[in-house]
Enzyme design. Structure first.
Site, PDB file in Angstrom:
ATOM      1  N   VAL A 169      13.363  -9.713   2.246  1.00  0.00           N
ATOM      2  CA  VAL A 169      14.394  -8.943   2.971  1.00  0.00           C
ATOM      3  C   VAL A 169      15.129  -9.764   4.032  1.00  0.00           C
ATOM      4  O   VAL A 169      16.157  -9.320   4.542  1.00  0.00           O
ATOM      5  CB  VAL A 169      13.843  -7.653   3.648  1.00  0.00           C
TER       6      VAL A 169
ATOM      7  N   TYR B  40       4.633  -7.912  15.918  1.00  0.00           N
ATOM      8  CA  TYR B  40       4.731  -6.668  15.139  1.00  0.00           C
ATOM      9  C   TYR B  40       5.322  -5.552  16.005  1.00  0.00           C
ATOM     10  O   TYR B  40       6.328  -4.934  15.627  1.00  0.00           O
ATOM     11  CB  TYR B  40       3.337  -6.294  14.646  1.00  0.00           C
TER      12      TYR B  40
ATOM     13  N   THR C   5      10.935 -10.813   9.665  1.00  0.00           N
ATOM     14  CA  THR C   5      10.983  -9.763   8.632  1.00  0.00           C
ATOM     15  C   THR C   5      11.450  -8.452   9.239  1.00  0.00           C
ATOM     16  O   THR C   5      12.322  -7.766   8.687  1.00  0.00           O
ATOM     17  CB  THR C   5       9.587  -9.581   7.987  1.00  0.00           C
TER      18      THR C   5
ATOM     19  N   LEU D 132      10.331  -0.486   3.938  1.00  0.00           N
ATOM     20  CA  LEU D 132       8.910  -0.593   4.275  1.00  0.00           C
ATOM     21  C   LEU D 132       8.450  -2.046   4.362  1.00  0.00           C
ATOM     22  O   LEU D 132       7.279  -2.303   4.668  1.00  0.00           O
ATOM     23  CB  LEU D 132       8.054   0.134   3.214  1.00  0.00           C
TER      24      LEU D 132
ATOM     25  N   PHE E 100       0.831  -1.210   0.000  1.00  0.00           N
ATOM     26  CA  PHE E 100       0.000   0.000   0.000  1.00  0.00           C
ATOM     27  C   PHE E 100       0.876   1.275   0.000  1.00  0.00           C
ATOM     28  O   PHE E 100       0.879   2.043  -0.967  1.00  0.00           O
ATOM     29  CB  PHE E 100      -0.939  -0.076   1.215  1.00  0.00           C
TER      30      PHE E 100
ATOM     31  N   TYR F  55      23.219   0.786  14.738  1.00  0.00           N
ATOM     32  CA  TYR F  55      24.036   0.906  13.518  1.00  0.00           C
ATOM     33  C   TYR F  55      24.501   2.356  13.348  1.00  0.00           C
ATOM     34  O   TYR F  55      25.590   2.617  12.845  1.00  0.00           O
ATOM     35  CB  TYR F  55      23.251   0.454  12.277  1.00  0.00           C
TER      36      TYR F  55
END
Ligand code: NAD
Ligand code: UDP
Length: 317
Positions: free
Chosen positions: A60, A146, A93, A74, A14, A160
Protein backbone atom coordinates in the site's frame (compact mmCIF):
# COMPACT_ATOMS: atom_id res chain seq x y z
CA UNK A 1 -28.19 -4.96 -1.92
CA UNK A 2 -26.46 -4.36 -5.26
CA UNK A 3 -23.29 -6.39 -5.90
CA UNK A 4 -20.32 -4.19 -5.03
CA UNK A 5 -16.69 -4.29 -6.16
CA UNK A 6 -14.84 -4.12 -2.86
CA UNK A 7 -11.14 -3.58 -2.18
CA UNK A 8 -9.78 -5.07 1.07
CA UNK A 9 -6.18 -4.07 1.78
CA UNK A 10 -4.47 -6.44 4.21
CA UNK A 11 -6.96 -9.03 2.92
CA UNK A 12 -4.65 -12.01 3.50
CA UNK A 13 -4.28 -11.22 7.20
CA UNK A 14 -6.31 -12.34 10.19
CA UNK A 15 -9.19 -9.85 10.01
CA UNK A 16 -8.85 -9.22 6.27
CA UNK A 17 -9.30 -12.85 5.22
CA UNK A 18 -12.36 -13.26 7.46
CA UNK A 19 -13.78 -10.04 5.99
CA UNK A 20 -13.11 -11.14 2.38
CA UNK A 21 -14.98 -14.42 3.02
CA UNK A 22 -18.01 -12.61 4.47
CA UNK A 23 -18.13 -10.03 1.66
CA UNK A 24 -17.93 -12.78 -0.95
CA UNK A 25 -20.67 -14.68 0.90
CA UNK A 26 -22.92 -11.65 0.44
CA UNK A 27 -22.43 -11.84 -3.32
CA UNK A 28 -19.82 -9.11 -3.77
CA UNK A 29 -16.73 -9.03 -5.96
CA UNK A 30 -13.67 -8.83 -3.72
CA UNK A 31 -10.20 -7.53 -4.57
CA UNK A 32 -7.82 -8.63 -1.85
CA UNK A 33 -4.62 -6.59 -1.85
CA UNK A 34 -1.72 -7.63 0.38
CA UNK A 35 2.08 -7.68 0.43
CA UNK A 36 2.06 -10.88 2.55
CA UNK A 37 4.20 -9.27 5.27
CA UNK A 38 2.18 -10.94 8.05
CA UNK A 39 -0.71 -12.38 6.02
CA UNK A 40 -0.59 -15.75 4.30
CA UNK A 41 -1.90 -17.41 1.16
CA UNK A 42 -3.17 -20.16 3.48
CA UNK A 43 -5.73 -17.68 4.90
CA UNK A 44 -7.23 -16.98 1.49
CA UNK A 45 -6.68 -20.35 -0.22
CA UNK A 46 -10.36 -21.39 0.21
CA UNK A 47 -11.38 -18.19 -1.65
CA UNK A 48 -9.01 -18.44 -4.61
CA UNK A 49 -11.30 -20.68 -6.69
CA UNK A 50 -14.16 -18.17 -6.56
CA UNK A 51 -14.31 -16.11 -9.79
CA UNK A 52 -15.57 -13.14 -7.73
CA UNK A 53 -12.32 -13.15 -5.71
CA UNK A 54 -9.07 -11.67 -6.90
CA UNK A 55 -5.75 -11.54 -5.06
CA UNK A 56 -3.35 -8.70 -5.89
CA UNK A 57 0.14 -8.82 -4.37
CA UNK A 58 0.92 -5.16 -3.74
CA UNK A 59 2.30 -2.86 -1.06
CA UNK A 60 0.00 0.00 0.00
CA UNK A 61 2.98 2.35 0.23
CA UNK A 62 2.99 2.32 -3.58
CA UNK A 63 0.00 4.08 -5.23
CA UNK A 64 -2.58 1.86 -6.92
CA UNK A 65 -5.32 2.20 -9.51
CA UNK A 66 -8.34 -0.08 -9.23
CA UNK A 67 -11.97 0.27 -10.24
CA UNK A 68 -13.89 -0.33 -7.00
CA UNK A 69 -17.07 0.82 -5.22
CA UNK A 70 -15.88 0.52 -1.60
CA UNK A 71 -12.58 0.25 0.24
CA UNK A 72 -11.64 -1.34 3.58
CA UNK A 73 -8.09 -0.33 4.55
CA UNK A 74 -6.72 -3.02 6.88
CA UNK A 75 -3.11 -3.23 5.66
CA UNK A 76 -0.76 -2.92 8.64
CA UNK A 77 0.88 -5.46 10.97
CA UNK A 78 -1.18 -5.51 14.18
CA UNK A 79 0.84 -7.63 16.60
CA UNK A 80 3.41 -5.76 18.74
CA UNK A 81 5.99 -8.41 17.82
CA UNK A 82 5.53 -7.75 14.11
CA UNK A 83 4.95 -4.00 14.07
CA UNK A 84 8.04 -3.44 16.24
CA UNK A 85 10.25 -5.65 14.05
CA UNK A 86 10.50 -2.87 11.43
CA UNK A 87 9.03 0.27 13.02
CA UNK A 88 9.92 2.59 10.14
CA UNK A 89 8.06 0.37 7.71
CA UNK A 90 5.10 0.16 10.10
CA UNK A 91 4.79 3.94 10.30
CA UNK A 92 5.22 4.23 6.53
CA UNK A 93 2.51 1.61 5.96
CA UNK A 94 0.05 3.49 8.18
CA UNK A 95 0.74 6.97 6.87
CA UNK A 96 1.79 6.57 3.22
CA UNK A 97 -0.65 3.65 2.88
CA UNK A 98 -3.50 5.87 4.15
CA UNK A 99 -2.51 8.65 1.73
CA UNK A 100 -2.55 6.28 -1.24
CA UNK A 101 -5.84 4.68 -0.23
CA UNK A 102 -7.46 8.08 0.34
CA UNK A 103 -6.25 9.31 -3.05
CA UNK A 104 -7.87 6.27 -4.64
CA UNK A 105 -11.11 6.85 -2.70
CA UNK A 106 -11.10 10.53 -3.71
CA UNK A 107 -10.42 9.71 -7.35
CA UNK A 108 -13.18 7.06 -7.53
CA UNK A 109 -15.52 8.97 -5.19
CA UNK A 110 -16.19 5.86 -3.06
CA UNK A 111 -16.54 5.25 0.71
CA UNK A 112 -13.41 4.13 2.55
CA UNK A 113 -13.13 2.49 5.98
CA UNK A 114 -9.97 2.72 8.06
CA UNK A 115 -9.06 -0.09 10.50
CA UNK A 116 -7.89 2.07 13.38
CA UNK A 117 -7.23 0.81 16.87
CA UNK A 118 -7.77 1.17 20.60
CA UNK A 119 -4.04 2.00 20.65
CA UNK A 120 -4.98 5.56 19.69
CA UNK A 121 -5.99 5.83 23.39
CA UNK A 122 -2.49 4.62 24.45
CA UNK A 123 -2.23 3.76 28.16
CA UNK A 124 -5.62 5.29 28.94
CA UNK A 125 -6.35 7.45 31.97
CA UNK A 126 -10.07 7.32 31.22
CA UNK A 127 -11.90 4.02 31.65
CA UNK A 128 -13.71 2.60 29.74
CA UNK A 129 -12.57 4.43 26.62
CA UNK A 130 -15.17 6.35 24.62
CA UNK A 131 -14.60 7.99 21.26
CA UNK A 132 -14.33 11.51 22.67
CA UNK A 133 -11.25 10.61 24.77
CA UNK A 134 -8.08 11.92 23.05
CA UNK A 135 -5.73 9.38 24.58
CA UNK A 136 -2.47 9.14 26.51
CA UNK A 137 0.17 8.09 24.00
CA UNK A 138 3.97 8.06 24.18
CA UNK A 139 5.18 9.58 20.87
CA UNK A 140 8.74 8.19 21.13
CA UNK A 141 8.48 4.68 22.59
CA UNK A 142 8.65 1.23 20.96
CA UNK A 143 4.86 1.15 20.41
CA UNK A 144 4.77 4.66 18.88
CA UNK A 145 5.32 3.53 15.28
CA UNK A 146 1.96 1.79 15.48
CA UNK A 147 0.04 4.10 17.83
CA UNK A 148 1.16 7.36 16.24
CA UNK A 149 0.95 5.86 12.74
CA UNK A 150 -2.70 4.99 13.36
CA UNK A 151 -3.36 8.41 14.92
CA UNK A 152 -1.81 10.16 11.90
CA UNK A 153 -3.88 7.94 9.58
CA UNK A 154 -7.06 9.04 11.41
CA UNK A 155 -5.96 12.67 10.95
CA UNK A 156 -5.48 12.08 7.23
CA UNK A 157 -8.90 10.44 6.95
CA UNK A 158 -10.59 13.41 8.62
CA UNK A 159 -8.59 15.94 6.56
CA UNK A 160 -9.45 14.18 3.28
CA UNK A 161 -13.07 14.31 4.41
CA UNK A 162 -12.99 18.01 5.34
CA UNK A 163 -10.77 19.18 2.48
CA UNK A 164 -11.79 16.87 -0.36
CA UNK A 165 -15.19 15.54 0.71
CA UNK A 166 -14.11 11.87 0.91
CA UNK A 167 -16.76 9.61 2.49
CA UNK A 168 -14.89 8.07 5.45
CA UNK A 169 -15.49 5.58 8.26
CA UNK A 170 -13.07 4.97 11.16
CA UNK A 171 -13.30 1.75 13.19
CA UNK A 172 -11.32 1.84 16.45
CA UNK A 173 -10.85 -1.88 16.87
CA UNK A 174 -10.15 -3.36 20.32
CA UNK A 175 -8.34 -6.71 20.87
CA UNK A 176 -9.88 -9.25 18.52
CA UNK A 177 -9.04 -12.97 18.24
CA UNK A 178 -10.12 -16.07 16.35
CA UNK A 179 -9.35 -18.36 13.39
CA UNK A 180 -6.80 -17.10 10.83
CA UNK A 181 -4.61 -15.43 13.45
CA UNK A 182 -1.10 -16.46 12.53
CA UNK A 183 0.18 -19.15 14.89
CA UNK A 184 3.37 -17.07 15.35
CA UNK A 185 1.38 -13.87 15.64
CA UNK A 186 2.72 -13.16 19.14
CA UNK A 187 -0.52 -11.65 20.45
CA UNK A 188 -1.75 -12.98 23.74
CA UNK A 189 -4.61 -15.27 22.65
CA UNK A 190 -2.50 -16.97 19.96
CA UNK A 191 0.48 -17.34 22.32
CA UNK A 192 -1.50 -18.76 25.25
CA UNK A 193 -3.47 -21.27 23.14
CA UNK A 194 -0.42 -22.55 21.21
CA UNK A 195 1.56 -22.85 24.46
CA UNK A 196 -1.29 -24.58 26.28
CA UNK A 197 -1.96 -27.06 23.47
CA UNK A 198 1.71 -28.08 23.57
CA UNK A 199 1.87 -28.17 27.38
CA UNK A 200 4.62 -25.55 27.20
CA UNK A 201 4.93 -22.73 29.77
CA UNK A 202 2.35 -19.94 29.41
CA UNK A 203 4.27 -16.65 29.12
CA UNK A 204 2.49 -14.12 31.32
CA UNK A 205 4.02 -10.66 30.97
CA UNK A 206 4.27 -8.75 34.25
CA UNK A 207 1.99 -9.92 37.06
CA UNK A 208 -0.93 -10.37 34.64
CA UNK A 209 -3.12 -7.77 36.38
CA UNK A 210 -3.26 -5.59 33.22
CA UNK A 211 -6.68 -5.91 31.61
CA UNK A 212 -7.94 -6.40 28.06
CA UNK A 213 -11.38 -7.00 26.52
CA UNK A 214 -11.47 -9.66 23.82
CA UNK A 215 -13.83 -9.66 20.84
CA UNK A 216 -14.44 -12.75 18.70
CA UNK A 217 -13.64 -12.20 15.02
CA UNK A 218 -17.15 -12.90 13.65
CA UNK A 219 -18.60 -10.15 15.85
CA UNK A 220 -15.91 -7.71 14.79
CA UNK A 221 -16.42 -8.41 11.07
CA UNK A 222 -20.18 -7.85 11.48
CA UNK A 223 -19.32 -4.51 13.12
CA UNK A 224 -16.99 -3.45 10.29
CA UNK A 225 -19.64 -4.27 7.68
CA UNK A 226 -22.35 -2.42 9.62
CA UNK A 227 -20.03 0.59 9.91
CA UNK A 228 -19.41 0.56 6.16
CA UNK A 229 -23.16 0.35 5.47
CA UNK A 230 -24.45 2.83 8.03
CA UNK A 231 -21.43 4.82 9.15
CA UNK A 232 -21.49 7.90 6.89
CA UNK A 233 -20.85 11.02 8.98
CA UNK A 234 -20.40 9.10 12.25
CA UNK A 235 -16.72 9.89 12.83
CA UNK A 236 -14.67 7.34 14.81
CA UNK A 237 -16.54 4.36 16.26
CA UNK A 238 -15.24 1.87 18.86
CA UNK A 239 -15.71 -1.81 17.96
CA UNK A 240 -14.87 -4.42 20.57
CA UNK A 241 -16.28 -6.56 23.34
CA UNK A 242 -16.61 -4.73 26.66
CA UNK A 243 -16.18 -7.93 28.73
CA UNK A 244 -12.92 -6.98 30.47
CA UNK A 245 -10.60 -9.32 32.36
CA UNK A 246 -7.03 -9.42 33.70
CA UNK A 247 -4.62 -11.19 31.34
CA UNK A 248 -3.81 -13.64 34.16
CA UNK A 249 -7.43 -14.79 34.13
CA UNK A 250 -7.26 -15.35 30.36
CA UNK A 251 -4.27 -17.68 30.95
CA UNK A 252 -6.25 -19.66 33.53
CA UNK A 253 -9.30 -19.99 31.23
CA UNK A 254 -7.15 -21.16 28.30
CA UNK A 255 -5.43 -23.77 30.50
CA UNK A 256 -8.83 -25.05 31.65
CA UNK A 257 -10.40 -25.17 28.17
CA UNK A 258 -7.41 -27.05 26.71
CA UNK A 259 -6.98 -29.40 29.72
CA UNK A 260 -3.37 -28.30 29.64
CA UNK A 261 -0.54 -29.18 32.02
CA UNK A 262 1.24 -25.90 31.19
CA UNK A 263 2.69 -23.94 34.09
CA UNK A 264 2.36 -20.14 34.08
CA UNK A 265 5.73 -18.35 34.00
CA UNK A 266 6.25 -14.61 34.42
CA UNK A 267 8.20 -12.53 31.93
CA UNK A 268 8.96 -8.79 31.95
CA UNK A 269 6.07 -6.48 31.10
CA UNK A 270 6.84 -4.80 27.73
CA UNK A 271 7.56 -1.05 27.78
CA UNK A 272 4.40 1.11 27.66
CA UNK A 273 2.11 -1.94 27.88
CA UNK A 274 -1.33 -0.38 28.60
CA UNK A 275 -2.52 -1.14 32.18
CA UNK A 276 -6.18 -1.36 31.25
CA UNK A 277 -8.35 -1.40 28.16
CA UNK A 278 -12.10 -1.65 27.68
CA UNK A 279 -14.28 -0.15 24.96
CA UNK A 280 -17.32 1.97 25.59
CA UNK A 281 -19.47 0.72 22.69
CA UNK A 282 -22.60 2.82 23.24
CA UNK A 283 -22.04 4.69 19.97
CA UNK A 284 -21.89 1.46 17.93
CA UNK A 285 -24.91 0.04 19.78
CA UNK A 286 -27.03 3.12 19.10
CA UNK A 287 -25.95 4.07 15.59
CA UNK A 288 -25.16 0.68 14.04
CA UNK A 289 -27.47 -1.46 16.16
CA UNK A 290 -24.36 -3.62 16.70
CA UNK A 291 -23.33 -5.54 19.75
CA UNK A 292 -20.94 -8.48 20.17
CA UNK A 293 -22.71 -11.81 20.73
CA UNK A 294 -20.03 -14.50 21.10
CA UNK A 295 -18.92 -15.20 24.69
CA UNK A 296 -15.22 -15.51 25.51
CA UNK A 297 -15.56 -19.22 26.26
CA UNK A 298 -17.38 -19.95 22.97
CA UNK A 299 -14.91 -17.88 20.93
CA UNK A 300 -11.91 -19.47 22.63
CA UNK A 301 -13.27 -22.97 21.91
CA UNK A 302 -13.46 -22.18 18.15
CA UNK A 303 -9.97 -20.65 18.25
CA UNK A 304 -8.51 -23.61 20.15
CA UNK A 305 -9.90 -25.95 17.47
CA UNK A 306 -8.31 -23.80 14.76
CA UNK A 307 -4.87 -23.74 16.40
CA UNK A 308 -5.06 -27.46 17.18
CA UNK A 309 -5.43 -28.09 13.43
CA UNK A 310 -2.60 -25.62 12.68
CA UNK A 311 -0.27 -27.50 15.05
CA UNK A 312 -1.20 -30.85 13.46
CA UNK A 313 -0.43 -29.37 10.02
CA UNK A 314 2.84 -27.94 11.44
CA UNK A 315 1.88 -24.36 10.56
CA UNK A 316 3.03 -23.10 13.97
CA UNK A 317 6.84 -23.27 13.48
P1 NAD B 1 -2.57 -9.04 10.42
O1 NAD B 1 -1.13 -8.73 10.68
O2 NAD B 1 -3.02 -10.45 10.50
O3 NAD B 1 -3.03 -8.45 9.02
C1 NAD B 1 -2.47 -7.33 8.42
C2 NAD B 1 -2.36 -7.60 6.93
O4 NAD B 1 -1.81 -6.43 6.28
C3 NAD B 1 -1.42 -8.76 6.60
O5 NAD B 1 -2.02 -9.60 5.66
C4 NAD B 1 -0.19 -8.08 6.02
O6 NAD B 1 0.52 -8.91 5.14
C5 NAD B 1 -0.79 -6.86 5.36
N1 NAD B 1 0.15 -5.75 5.20
C6 NAD B 1 1.01 -5.24 6.13
N2 NAD B 1 1.71 -4.22 5.61
C7 NAD B 1 1.27 -4.07 4.31
C8 NAD B 1 1.61 -3.19 3.25
N3 NAD B 1 2.55 -2.24 3.42
N4 NAD B 1 0.97 -3.33 2.07
C9 NAD B 1 0.03 -4.29 1.88
N5 NAD B 1 -0.33 -5.16 2.86
C10 NAD B 1 0.28 -5.05 4.07
O7 NAD B 1 -3.39 -8.14 11.46
P2 NAD B 1 -4.97 -8.07 11.75
O8 NAD B 1 -5.18 -8.41 13.16
O9 NAD B 1 -5.72 -8.77 10.70
O10 NAD B 1 -5.21 -6.50 11.61
C11 NAD B 1 -5.82 -5.93 10.46
C12 NAD B 1 -6.01 -4.45 10.69
O11 NAD B 1 -6.84 -4.22 11.83
C13 NAD B 1 -4.70 -3.70 10.96
O12 NAD B 1 -4.73 -2.45 10.31
C14 NAD B 1 -4.71 -3.52 12.45
O13 NAD B 1 -3.98 -2.37 12.85
C15 NAD B 1 -6.19 -3.38 12.77
N6 NAD B 1 -6.50 -3.80 14.14
C16 NAD B 1 -6.55 -5.12 14.48
C17 NAD B 1 -6.81 -5.46 15.80
C18 NAD B 1 -6.93 -6.90 16.25
O14 NAD B 1 -7.11 -7.14 17.44
N7 NAD B 1 -6.86 -7.88 15.38
C19 NAD B 1 -6.99 -4.48 16.77
C20 NAD B 1 -6.89 -3.14 16.38
C21 NAD B 1 -6.66 -2.81 15.05
N1 UDP C 1 0.79 -10.75 26.90
C1 UDP C 1 1.20 -11.74 27.78
N2 UDP C 1 1.82 -12.84 27.26
C2 UDP C 1 2.02 -13.01 25.92
C3 UDP C 1 1.59 -12.00 25.01
C4 UDP C 1 0.98 -10.87 25.56
O1 UDP C 1 1.02 -11.64 29.00
O2 UDP C 1 2.58 -14.06 25.52
C5 UDP C 1 0.10 -9.56 27.45
C6 UDP C 1 0.66 -8.22 26.97
O3 UDP C 1 1.70 -7.79 27.83
C7 UDP C 1 -0.56 -7.32 27.08
C8 UDP C 1 -1.73 -8.26 26.75
O4 UDP C 1 -1.24 -9.58 26.97
O5 UDP C 1 -0.73 -6.84 28.39
C9 UDP C 1 -2.23 -8.14 25.32
O6 UDP C 1 -1.11 -8.22 24.48
P1 UDP C 1 -1.21 -8.31 22.89
O7 UDP C 1 0.20 -8.38 22.37
O8 UDP C 1 -2.14 -9.40 22.51
O9 UDP C 1 -1.90 -6.96 22.41
P2 UDP C 1 -1.90 -5.45 22.95
O10 UDP C 1 -3.22 -5.28 23.58
O11 UDP C 1 -0.79 -5.24 23.93
O12 UDP C 1 -1.68 -4.67 21.71
Amino acid sequence: MKRQRILVTGGAGFLGSNLCRELLGQGNEVHCLDNLATGTMHNISPLLGDPAFQFVEHDVTTPMVLDVDRIYNLACPASPRHYQADPIRTLKTSVVGALNILDLAAQKNVPVLQASTSEVYGDPEVHPQSEDYWGHVNPIGPRSCYDEGKRAAETLFFDYHRQRGVDIRIARIFNTYGPHMHPNDGRVVANFIIQALQNKPITLYGDGSQTRSFCYVDDLIAGLMALMDKGAGLGAVNLGNPAELPVRELAEIVIELTNSRSPIIHMPLPIDDPRQRCPDIEKARKTLNWTPRVTLEEGLRHTIQYFDAAISAKRHV
